[in-house]
Design a protein around this motif. Structure first.
Motif, PDB file in Angstrom:
ATOM      1  N   ALA A 277       0.864  -1.187   0.000  1.00  0.00           N
ATOM      2  CA  ALA A 277       0.000   0.000   0.000  1.00  0.00           C
ATOM      3  C   ALA A 277       0.897   1.233   0.000  1.00  0.00           C
ATOM      4  O   ALA A 277       2.070   1.165   0.356  1.00  0.00           O
ATOM      5  N   SER A 278       0.319   2.373  -0.366  1.00  0.00           N
ATOM      6  CA  SER A 278       1.100   3.610  -0.373  1.00  0.00           C
ATOM      7  C   SER A 278       0.868   4.447   0.888  1.00  0.00           C
ATOM      8  O   SER A 278       1.595   5.388   1.144  1.00  0.00           O
ATOM      9  N   LYS A 279      -0.139   4.070   1.692  1.00  0.00           N
ATOM     10  CA  LYS A 279      -0.436   4.806   2.926  1.00  0.00           C
ATOM     11  C   LYS A 279      -0.781   3.832   4.040  1.00  0.00           C
ATOM     12  O   LYS A 279      -1.248   2.722   3.784  1.00  0.00           O
ATOM     13  N   LYS A 280      -0.575   4.303   5.270  1.00  0.00           N
ATOM     14  CA  LYS A 280      -0.939   3.512   6.440  1.00  0.00           C
ATOM     15  C   LYS A 280      -1.534   4.430   7.492  1.00  0.00           C
ATOM     16  O   LYS A 280      -1.279   5.635   7.507  1.00  0.00           O
ATOM     17  N   LEU A 281      -2.351   3.853   8.346  1.00  0.00           N
ATOM     18  CA  LEU A 281      -2.952   4.580   9.464  1.00  0.00           C
ATOM     19  C   LEU A 281      -2.214   4.202  10.736  1.00  0.00           C
ATOM     20  O   LEU A 281      -1.977   3.022  11.001  1.00  0.00           O
ATOM     21  N   CYS A 282      -1.859   5.224  11.515  1.00  0.00           N
ATOM     22  CA  CYS A 282      -1.093   5.030  12.742  1.00  0.00           C
ATOM     23  C   CYS A 282      -1.693   5.875  13.858  1.00  0.00           C
ATOM     24  O   CYS A 282      -2.516   6.751  13.614  1.00  0.00           O
ATOM     25  N   ALA A 283      -1.203   5.640  15.070  1.00  0.00           N
ATOM     26  CA  ALA A 283      -1.634   6.450  16.206  1.00  0.00           C
ATOM     27  C   ALA A 283      -0.805   7.727  16.317  1.00  0.00           C
ATOM     28  O   ALA A 283      -1.228   8.684  16.948  1.00  0.00           O
ATOM     29  N   ASP A 284       0.383   7.731  15.686  1.00  0.00           N
ATOM     30  CA  ASP A 284       1.277   8.890  15.750  1.00  0.00           C
ATOM     31  C   ASP A 284       1.995   9.026  14.406  1.00  0.00           C
ATOM     32  O   ASP A 284       1.919   8.137  13.563  1.00  0.00           O
ATOM     33  N   ASP A 285       2.694  10.129  14.214  1.00  0.00           N
ATOM     34  CA  ASP A 285       3.358  10.395  12.937  1.00  0.00           C
ATOM     35  C   ASP A 285       4.474   9.417  12.605  1.00  0.00           C
ATOM     36  O   ASP A 285       4.809   9.227  11.440  1.00  0.00           O
ATOM     37  N   GLU A 286       5.087   8.788  13.603  1.00  0.00           N
ATOM     38  CA  GLU A 286       6.181   7.848  13.366  1.00  0.00           C
ATOM     39  C   GLU A 286       5.738   6.384  13.408  1.00  0.00           C
ATOM     40  O   GLU A 286       6.544   5.488  13.214  1.00  0.00           O
ATOM     41  N   CYS A 287       4.503   6.143  13.725  1.00  0.00           N
ATOM     42  CA  CYS A 287       3.936   4.779  13.789  1.00  0.00           C
ATOM     43  C   CYS A 287       4.659   3.885  14.798  1.00  0.00           C
ATOM     44  O   CYS A 287       4.861   2.693  14.552  1.00  0.00           O
ATOM     45  N   VAL A 288       5.042   4.454  15.931  1.00  0.00           N
ATOM     46  CA  VAL A 288       5.746   3.665  16.936  1.00  0.00           C
ATOM     47  C   VAL A 288       4.861   3.260  18.117  1.00  0.00           C
ATOM     48  O   VAL A 288       5.208   2.337  18.851  1.00  0.00           O
ATOM     49  N   TYR A 289       3.738   3.934  18.292  1.00  0.00           N
ATOM     50  CA  TYR A 289       2.875   3.608  19.420  1.00  0.00           C
ATOM     51  C   TYR A 289       1.891   2.516  19.057  1.00  0.00           C
ATOM     52  O   TYR A 289       1.369   2.462  17.945  1.00  0.00           O
ATOM     53  N   THR A 290       1.629   1.649  20.000  1.00  0.00           N
ATOM     54  CA  THR A 290       0.707   0.537  19.789  1.00  0.00           C
ATOM     55  C   THR A 290      -0.721   1.055  19.637  1.00  0.00           C
ATOM     56  O   THR A 290      -1.190   1.847  20.457  1.00  0.00           O
ATOM     57  N   ILE A 291      -1.388   0.602  18.587  1.00  0.00           N
ATOM     58  CA  ILE A 291      -2.785   0.963  18.343  1.00  0.00           C
ATOM     59  C   ILE A 291      -3.703   0.075  19.160  1.00  0.00           C
ATOM     60  O   ILE A 291      -4.610   0.537  19.841  1.00  0.00           O
ATOM     61  N   SER A 292      -3.436  -1.239  19.072  1.00  0.00           N
ATOM     62  CA  SER A 292      -4.330  -2.174  19.744  1.00  0.00           C
ATOM     63  C   SER A 292      -3.637  -3.498  20.015  1.00  0.00           C
ATOM     64  O   SER A 292      -2.537  -3.758  19.539  1.00  0.00           O
ATOM     65  N   LEU A 293      -4.324  -4.315  20.780  1.00  0.00           N
ATOM     66  CA  LEU A 293      -3.912  -5.687  21.036  1.00  0.00           C
ATOM     67  C   LEU A 293      -4.975  -6.573  20.408  1.00  0.00           C
ATOM     68  O   LEU A 293      -6.168  -6.394  20.663  1.00  0.00           O
ATOM     69  N   ALA A 294      -4.557  -7.497  19.565  1.00  0.00           N
ATOM     70  CA  ALA A 294      -5.498  -8.371  18.870  1.00  0.00           C
ATOM     71  C   ALA A 294      -5.148  -9.829  19.158  1.00  0.00           C
ATOM     72  O   ALA A 294      -4.025 -10.144  19.551  1.00  0.00           O
ATOM     73  N   ARG A 295      -6.111 -10.709  18.954  1.00  0.00           N
ATOM     74  CA  ARG A 295      -5.888 -12.148  19.139  1.00  0.00           C
ATOM     75  C   ARG A 295      -6.227 -12.857  17.831  1.00  0.00           C
ATOM     76  O   ARG A 295      -7.275 -12.617  17.237  1.00  0.00           O
ATOM     77  N   ALA A 296      -5.316 -13.725  17.411  1.00  0.00           N
ATOM     78  CA  ALA A 296      -5.499 -14.480  16.169  1.00  0.00           C
ATOM     79  C   ALA A 296      -6.635 -15.489  16.315  1.00  0.00           C
ATOM     80  O   ALA A 296      -6.701 -16.221  17.308  1.00  0.00           O
TER      81      ALA A 296
END
Length: 129
Positions: A27-46
């Motif tokens: 993809a050419s874009k991504k959604l993040c919680a911050d400008d550097e994409c270093v903070y965790t958005i969520s915790l998911a379970r497979a």
């Protein structure tokens, strides 16, 4: 000066050729919680096992927890992929294994921050070691 820059670039290419490869962008874009994409958005379970098709992706076992850092913006009918990290059963690797996985594979357990920052992806987002 130009010669030094050229030598530096050639050195970088040589290092990448020995230690990794740049793969096609998902993809050419991504959604993040911050400008550097270093903070965790969520915790998911497979919800099921997933075998990575190439080095951009991570292997996931059913029931495994995944820390989500970014969500790729879908383009041209491609599947929706998220980037995250998983840890082995014994947590030997303190950094975890980073990579992409299909969002349909998981159920978000806890949202820490909303992914509201749209950030362009770069070649390094799809670099494989």
């Amino acid at each position: 000066m130009a010669r030094l820059l050229l030598l530096s670039l050639l050195g970088l290419v040589a290092i990448c050729a020995v230690h990794g490869i740049f793969m096609d962008r998902l993809a050419s874009k991504k959604l993040c919680a911050d400008d550097e994409c270093v903070y965790t958005i969520s915790l998911a379970r497979a919800q099921e096992d997933y075998n990575a098709p190439d080095c951009r992706f991570i292997n996931v076992k059913k029931g495994q927890q995944i820390y989500v850092y970014s969500k790729l913006v879908q383009e041209n009918g491609a599947g929706e992929f998220w980037a995250g990290s998983v840890y082995g059963d014994d947590h030997e690797d303190e950094m975890g294994t980073l990579g992409y996985f299909p969002s349909s594979l998981v159920e978000e357990q806890r949202v820490y921050q909303e992914a509201t920052k749209e950030v362009p992806t770069t070649d390094i987002d799809f670099f494989c070691e």
